[in-house]
Design a protein around this motif. Structure first.
Motif, short mmCIF file in Angstrom:
data_model
loop_
_atom_site.label_atom_id
_atom_site.label_comp_id
_atom_site.label_asym_id
_atom_site.label_seq_id
_atom_site.Cartn_x
_atom_site.Cartn_y
_atom_site.Cartn_z
N ALA A 158 -38.55 28.37 28.96
CA ALA A 158 -38.27 30.02 29.49
C ALA A 158 -37.05 30.05 30.16
O ALA A 158 -36.37 31.01 30.30
CB ALA A 158 -39.54 30.38 30.10
N GLU A 159 -36.89 29.08 31.15
CA GLU A 159 -35.70 29.04 31.90
C GLU A 159 -34.54 28.95 31.52
O GLU A 159 -33.47 29.61 31.66
CB GLU A 159 -35.76 28.14 33.02
N ILE A 160 -34.34 28.22 30.44
CA ILE A 160 -33.01 27.99 29.49
C ILE A 160 -33.05 28.79 28.54
O ILE A 160 -31.90 28.66 27.57
CB ILE A 160 -32.93 26.44 29.20
N VAL A 202 -30.72 18.35 32.34
CA VAL A 202 -30.41 17.83 33.74
C VAL A 202 -30.75 19.30 34.90
O VAL A 202 -31.86 19.47 35.13
CB VAL A 202 -29.33 16.92 34.16
N ARG A 203 -29.65 19.86 34.92
CA ARG A 203 -29.59 21.16 35.55
C ARG A 203 -30.02 22.36 34.86
O ARG A 203 -30.48 23.10 35.38
CB ARG A 203 -28.35 21.23 36.27
N GLY A 204 -29.76 22.07 33.36
CA GLY A 204 -30.18 23.08 32.65
C GLY A 204 -29.11 24.16 32.23
O GLY A 204 -29.19 25.20 31.73
N THR A 205 -28.01 24.12 33.23
CA THR A 205 -26.95 24.91 33.09
C THR A 205 -26.27 24.94 31.64
O THR A 205 -26.05 26.23 31.00
CB THR A 205 -25.80 24.38 34.20
N THR A 206 -25.84 23.83 31.03
CA THR A 206 -25.22 23.46 29.93
C THR A 206 -26.25 24.05 28.68
O THR A 206 -25.94 24.78 27.91
CB THR A 206 -24.67 21.95 29.67
N SER A 207 -27.37 23.68 29.00
CA SER A 207 -28.46 24.09 28.00
C SER A 207 -28.54 25.56 27.59
O SER A 207 -28.56 26.05 26.73
CB SER A 207 -30.01 23.25 28.33
N MET A 232 -18.53 25.46 38.58
CA MET A 232 -17.43 24.79 37.68
C MET A 232 -17.89 24.49 36.39
O MET A 232 -17.40 24.33 35.23
CB MET A 232 -16.75 23.70 38.40
N ARG A 233 -19.16 23.72 36.31
CA ARG A 233 -19.77 23.36 35.27
C ARG A 233 -20.24 24.40 34.29
O ARG A 233 -19.98 24.39 33.08
CB ARG A 233 -21.44 22.52 35.37
N LYS A 234 -20.74 25.53 34.72
CA LYS A 234 -21.08 26.70 33.83
C LYS A 234 -20.00 27.30 33.30
O LYS A 234 -19.91 27.60 32.23
CB LYS A 234 -21.87 27.61 34.65
N LYS A 235 -18.96 27.41 34.16
CA LYS A 235 -17.42 27.98 33.67
C LYS A 235 -17.07 27.41 32.60
O LYS A 235 -16.42 27.85 31.53
CB LYS A 235 -16.73 28.11 34.71
N ASN A 236 -17.21 25.93 32.37
CA ASN A 236 -16.53 25.28 31.54
C ASN A 236 -17.28 24.91 30.24
O ASN A 236 -16.92 24.16 29.30
CB ASN A 236 -16.08 23.83 32.25
N THR A 247 -18.81 18.12 31.35
CA THR A 247 -19.37 19.00 32.22
C THR A 247 -20.16 18.36 33.14
O THR A 247 -20.53 18.91 34.42
CB THR A 247 -19.81 20.32 31.57
N PHE A 248 -21.07 17.69 32.65
CA PHE A 248 -22.19 16.97 33.72
C PHE A 248 -21.61 16.48 35.03
O PHE A 248 -22.14 16.48 35.92
CB PHE A 248 -23.22 15.99 33.11
N ILE A 249 -20.43 15.49 34.82
CA ILE A 249 -19.78 14.95 35.97
C ILE A 249 -18.91 15.93 36.81
O ILE A 249 -18.16 15.40 37.69
CB ILE A 249 -19.27 13.52 35.75
N MET A 250 -18.75 17.14 36.27
CA MET A 250 -18.01 18.12 36.81
C MET A 250 -18.57 18.45 38.33
O MET A 250 -19.59 18.83 38.37
CB MET A 250 -17.59 19.26 36.39
#
Length: 545
Positions: A431-433, A374-379, A345-349, A337-340
């Motif tokens: 708090a953000e994640i 990194v972006r925090g999306t996956t976390s 798209m990263r969040k969706k997957n 997901t990081f390299i998507m």
């Protein structure tokens, strides 16, 4: 973070393409966006197949059978700023001089001045936004300055020296000269990895060049050696020549290779990626223990985010004497997901990729170990998944320090605003994640975890943590330019995907190929029938644009 590969077989009658494609599948973790192979057959003819998509989708038995010749170059692409369309799939080719094929891993930071040089002085046309094509043309221009009808190894080393004097940034490259051999070189700081190995083949040797040693191991090659920073090697069927081209510089391999990108079974610059991650887990355990004691929190279980954090998490759990459990089950048919490309798209997957088992989370204080944030999306998605299945508290431990600065050497995180740690302290990140607590590895501990396995390496590129760029030449103006370029690229890609969906081109068939990928393959099929490398092959390339 692309993957590059070159192969030269001692027996020119044996086709290199099947082994190159197999090697690229072992480098798939370095790039999921596009892939390509170009081989060289008799009489210096090049044969090529390249398109957007995964190795398994692009290279079937039919396409491989058309790639003739006993040497070739392969590439898997990871898109960076300014790069997304199918015309930028590598390897690249120029027909002047001599016929050159080129694959590149990294990113240049002085592309604007180089483009002016190409236009005003070299008079060479650059057809894409890829700095890899730019680097190829600079190399070709320097070769052309010899003015020779036939060149020798001395001429090639001289051309690479001229190129290294002109360009700044990170680059690990493999090239192929028609009817001559394979060339590999690495930037003076050694930021991106590349090495080579040999294999006995009758009375001679086969040679392989690759981003990671795992490719050589799988192919039965031995005596793996890294290409030194600023070094160039030339491989022909008569043997190998090595030369140090660039003068002394700070050797600083990218530490993120060891944290995340490289496979654990690879050895880079004499450092076992696997053992470096074990050491990261040991060091992180000490930090976790101190923070948990201060916060008066106990954890019931340690759970890794698969796959790259498993090694570190297991060592951490053993040192803390806390049970280690596999709480997330991974769907292996979804990519990294990081390299998507693209935040959505990263969040969706993330949820397509991972599923949390309630058995390991319910009514427990859980310590989730990840390689980095990194972006925090996956976390954020992972933490919510853990809470959805009943976790009481979710503590996240990162094997890497907070990433607060953009990477300019080939990793797609150039926008500071996308980094969850940018402008935030540890509590604000938690708090953000949505975590109850976040614990980061310290930079000295991370560096020591890697360096202790190869003390001769005095420094690493840690610019994503420190904002200090080993090559110099990275200022606020450059960072703003890079962020603008990436934003423009994302908008263009989103528009392309939207149009494709409206036209019914977004889906794939039973074999996993979309209509666009099939079109890409059709465009590339003109070359596998054989085209002389000396007669303007690039016109066939332009049909892909």
């Amino acid at each position: 973070m692309c993957g590059i590969l070159g192969l030269l077989l001692h027996d020119a009658s044996v086709h290199a393409a099947p082994e190159i494609c197999e090697g690229l599948s072992l480098l798939q973790h370095r790039g999921q966006d596009a892939c390509g192979v170009i081989t060289c057959g008799t009489k210096g003819r090049f044969y090529q197949c390249k398109a957007n998509g995964m190795v398994r989708d692009i290279f079937d038995a039919n396409s491989i059978s058309r790639l003739l010749g006993g040497m070739g170059v392969g590439h898997v692409r990871y898109p960076t700023a300014g790069s997304f369309n199918n015309a930028e799939a590598q390897p690249f080719y120029v027909n002047s001089p001599y016929g050159i094929v080129f694959a590149h891993n990294g990113n240049l930071i002085n592309t604007e001045s180089l483009m002016q040089f190409m236009d005003q002085t070299a008079h060479r046309h650059i057809n894409t936004a890829s700095d890899s094509e730019l680097l190829l043309n600079i190399f070709a221009y320097n070769l052309q300055q010899t003015g020779k009808f036939r060149i020798n190894e001395e001429d090639i080393f001289t051309a690479i020296g001229g190129m290294m004097h002109q360009v700044k940034g990170a680059y690990a490259c493999v090239a192929m000269l028609a009817g001559f051999g394979i060339i590999a070189f690495r930037d003076p700081n050694g930021i991106r990895p590349v090495g080579f190995a040999t294999r006995k083949a009758g009375a001679g040797l086969d040679y392989i060049v690759a981003s990671e040693s795992v490719v050589a191991d799988a192919g039965g090659f031995t005596d793996w050696q890294d290409v030194n920073p600023g070094e160039a090697i030339i491989i022909t069927r008569n043997g190998i020549s090595r030369r140090q081209i660039a003068g002394p510089s700070t050797f600083a391999p990218d530490i993120f290779e060891f944290v995340y990108f490289a496979r654990p079974d690879s050895v880079i610059d004499g450092i076992s990626v696997y053992r470096s991650r074990m050491a990261m887990g040991d060091a992180l355990a000490d930090k976790v223990q101190a923070v948990l004691q201060e916060a008066n929190i106990t954890v019931d279980v340690v759970i890794p985010v698969p796959d790259t954090s498993r090694v570190a998490a297991l060592n951490l759990a053993q040192k803390l004497q806390v049970p280690y459990r596999e709480g997330f089950i991974k769907n292996r048919y979804v990519g990294r997901t990081f390299i998507m490309p693209g935040q959505q798209m990263r969040k969706k997957n993330v949820r397509r990729k991972l599923n949390a088992m309630a058995l390991e989370f319910a009514d427990k204080n859980v310590l989730i170990v990840d390689d980095s944030i990194v972006r925090g999306t996956t976390s954020k998605e992972i933490i919510q998944m853990a809470k959805d299945v009943g976790a009481k508290k979710v503590i996240v431990a990162s094997c890497a320090p907070p990433i607060r600065y953009p990477n300019v050497y080939g990793i797609d995180m150039p926008s500071r605003k996308e980094l969850v740690a940018y402008g935030r302290d540890t509590d604000e990140i938690a708090a953000e994640i949505g975590a109850d607590l976040v614990i980061f590895q310290t930079l000295p501990d991370l560096v020591n975890s890697v360096r202790q396995l190869q003390p001769s390496i005095e420094s690493f590129d840690c610019s994503v943590f420190t904002g200090e760029y080993v090559t110099g030449g990275v200022d606020e103006e450059y960072l703003q330019h890079l962020e603008t370029l990436r934003a423009d690229n994302n908008r263009a890609k989103a528009m392309t995907m939207s149009l494709g969906a409206l036209e019914g081109k977004g889906g794939g068939d039973a074999n996993g190929l979309s209509e666009q990928q099939k079109a890409d393959q059709a465009n590339s099929s003109a070359l596998p029938n054989g085209t002389d490398a000396t007669v303007g092959l690039h016109n066939s390339w332009n049909t892909q644009a």
